[in-house]
Design a protein around this motif. Structure first.
Motif, mmCIF file in Angstrom:
data_model
loop_
_atom_site.group_PDB
_atom_site.id
_atom_site.type_symbol
_atom_site.label_atom_id
_atom_site.label_comp_id
_atom_site.label_asym_id
_atom_site.label_seq_id
_atom_site.Cartn_x
_atom_site.Cartn_y
_atom_site.Cartn_z
ATOM 1 N N ARG A 141 0.806 -1.221 0.000
ATOM 2 C CA ARG A 141 0.000 0.000 0.000
ATOM 3 C C ARG A 141 0.842 1.275 0.000
ATOM 4 O O ARG A 141 0.547 2.227 -0.710
ATOM 5 C CB ARG A 141 -0.919 -0.016 1.220
ATOM 6 C CG ARG A 141 -1.857 1.129 1.262
ATOM 7 C CD ARG A 141 -2.883 0.957 2.345
ATOM 8 N NE ARG A 141 -3.803 2.077 2.342
ATOM 9 C CZ ARG A 141 -4.722 2.256 3.247
ATOM 10 N NH1 ARG A 141 -4.869 1.384 4.212
ATOM 11 N NH2 ARG A 141 -5.513 3.292 3.189
ATOM 12 N N PHE A 142 1.900 1.298 0.827
ATOM 13 C CA PHE A 142 2.652 2.543 1.018
ATOM 14 C C PHE A 142 4.087 2.491 0.494
ATOM 15 O O PHE A 142 4.809 3.477 0.615
ATOM 16 C CB PHE A 142 2.713 2.898 2.511
ATOM 17 C CG PHE A 142 1.376 3.141 3.119
ATOM 18 C CD1 PHE A 142 0.625 4.243 2.765
ATOM 19 C CD2 PHE A 142 0.853 2.261 4.049
ATOM 20 C CE1 PHE A 142 -0.611 4.478 3.331
ATOM 21 C CE2 PHE A 142 -0.383 2.487 4.622
ATOM 22 C CZ PHE A 142 -1.127 3.598 4.268
ATOM 23 N N GLY A 143 4.527 1.386 -0.056
ATOM 24 C CA GLY A 143 5.924 1.233 -0.456
ATOM 25 C C GLY A 143 6.391 2.259 -1.466
ATOM 26 O O GLY A 143 7.475 2.831 -1.344
ATOM 27 N N LYS A 144 5.583 2.515 -2.470
ATOM 28 C CA LYS A 144 5.977 3.465 -3.511
ATOM 29 C C LYS A 144 6.135 4.868 -2.931
ATOM 30 O O LYS A 144 7.080 5.582 -3.261
ATOM 31 C CB LYS A 144 4.945 3.461 -4.636
ATOM 32 C CG LYS A 144 5.365 4.232 -5.841
ATOM 33 C CD LYS A 144 4.372 4.040 -6.971
ATOM 34 C CE LYS A 144 4.844 4.769 -8.211
ATOM 35 N NZ LYS A 144 3.888 4.592 -9.318
ATOM 36 N N GLN A 145 5.233 5.258 -2.039
ATOM 37 C CA GLN A 145 5.321 6.581 -1.412
ATOM 38 C C GLN A 145 6.576 6.700 -0.560
ATOM 39 O O GLN A 145 7.247 7.737 -0.570
ATOM 40 C CB GLN A 145 4.088 6.832 -0.541
ATOM 41 C CG GLN A 145 2.803 6.915 -1.309
ATOM 42 C CD GLN A 145 1.591 6.953 -0.390
ATOM 43 O OE1 GLN A 145 1.729 6.937 0.832
ATOM 44 N NE2 GLN A 145 0.402 6.985 -0.973
ATOM 45 N N ILE A 146 6.911 5.648 0.176
ATOM 46 C CA ILE A 146 8.105 5.663 1.029
ATOM 47 C C ILE A 146 9.360 5.787 0.181
ATOM 48 O O ILE A 146 10.245 6.585 0.476
ATOM 49 C CB ILE A 146 8.156 4.403 1.911
ATOM 50 C CG1 ILE A 146 7.023 4.439 2.933
ATOM 51 C CG2 ILE A 146 9.505 4.284 2.613
ATOM 52 C CD1 ILE A 146 6.838 3.139 3.682
ATOM 53 N N TRP A 147 9.429 4.995 -0.886
ATOM 54 C CA TRP A 147 10.621 5.043 -1.748
ATOM 55 C C TRP A 147 10.740 6.383 -2.470
ATOM 56 O O TRP A 147 11.840 6.862 -2.685
ATOM 57 C CB TRP A 147 10.606 3.887 -2.729
ATOM 58 C CG TRP A 147 10.832 2.575 -2.062
ATOM 59 C CD1 TRP A 147 11.583 2.328 -0.958
ATOM 60 C CD2 TRP A 147 10.275 1.316 -2.433
ATOM 61 N NE1 TRP A 147 11.539 1.007 -0.621
ATOM 62 C CE2 TRP A 147 10.739 0.361 -1.513
ATOM 63 C CE3 TRP A 147 9.423 0.910 -3.450
ATOM 64 C CZ2 TRP A 147 10.394 -0.976 -1.589
ATOM 65 C CZ3 TRP A 147 9.076 -0.417 -3.519
ATOM 66 C CH2 TRP A 147 9.552 -1.356 -2.597
ATOM 67 N N MET A 148 9.613 7.013 -2.819
ATOM 68 C CA MET A 148 9.661 8.319 -3.462
ATOM 69 C C MET A 148 10.161 9.391 -2.495
ATOM 70 O O MET A 148 10.942 10.273 -2.866
ATOM 71 C CB MET A 148 8.287 8.701 -4.012
ATOM 72 C CG MET A 148 7.890 7.887 -5.225
ATOM 73 S SD MET A 148 6.207 8.187 -5.772
ATOM 74 C CE MET A 148 6.326 9.872 -6.317
ATOM 75 N N LYS A 149 9.753 9.301 -1.218
ATOM 76 C CA LYS A 149 10.237 10.252 -0.213
ATOM 77 C C LYS A 149 11.728 10.093 0.027
ATOM 78 O O LYS A 149 12.447 11.069 0.204
ATOM 79 C CB LYS A 149 9.474 10.070 1.110
ATOM 80 C CG LYS A 149 8.078 10.626 1.084
ATOM 81 C CD LYS A 149 7.407 10.434 2.438
ATOM 82 C CE LYS A 149 5.986 10.955 2.418
ATOM 83 N NZ LYS A 149 5.322 10.759 3.711
ATOM 84 N N ALA A 155 13.931 8.977 -2.088
ATOM 85 C CA ALA A 155 14.668 9.380 -3.277
ATOM 86 C C ALA A 155 14.756 10.896 -3.384
ATOM 87 O O ALA A 155 15.697 11.428 -3.966
ATOM 88 C CB ALA A 155 13.995 8.826 -4.529
ATOM 89 N N ALA A 156 13.786 11.608 -2.800
ATOM 90 C CA ALA A 156 13.769 13.067 -2.923
ATOM 91 C C ALA A 156 14.750 13.745 -2.003
ATOM 92 O O ALA A 156 15.453 13.315 -1.246
ATOM 93 C CB ALA A 156 12.371 13.583 -2.608
#
Length: 67
Positions: A56-64, A66-67
């Motif tokens: 559910r939240f993996g993509k959001q965590i990895w995007m944060k 990476a930023a």
């Protein structure tokens, strides 16, 4: 941490599927066998929980990160 938890599965979906399969089999076991495998059931529940979280939240965590 995530990949260490889902090992040897290769994806989140596969880890959740494996945990669900174990838990279904666990529920169909006799009580005396369930007592012997309680630790494995606990680990399967933890794997399912972590897998669902990262699905559910993996993509959001990895995007944060990476930023």
């Amino acid at each position: 941490m995530f990949f260490a938890t889902i090992r040897p599965s290769l994806s989140t979906a596969e880890a959740i599927e494996d945990a669900e399969r174990f838990l279904i089999d666990f529920r169909n076991m006799p009580r005396w066998r369930q007592g012997m495998r309680a630790g494995q059931a606990r680990k399967a529940k933890q794997t399912r929980l972590i897998g669902r979280y990262f699905r559910r939240f993996g993509k959001q965590i990895w995007m944060k990160e990476a930023a």
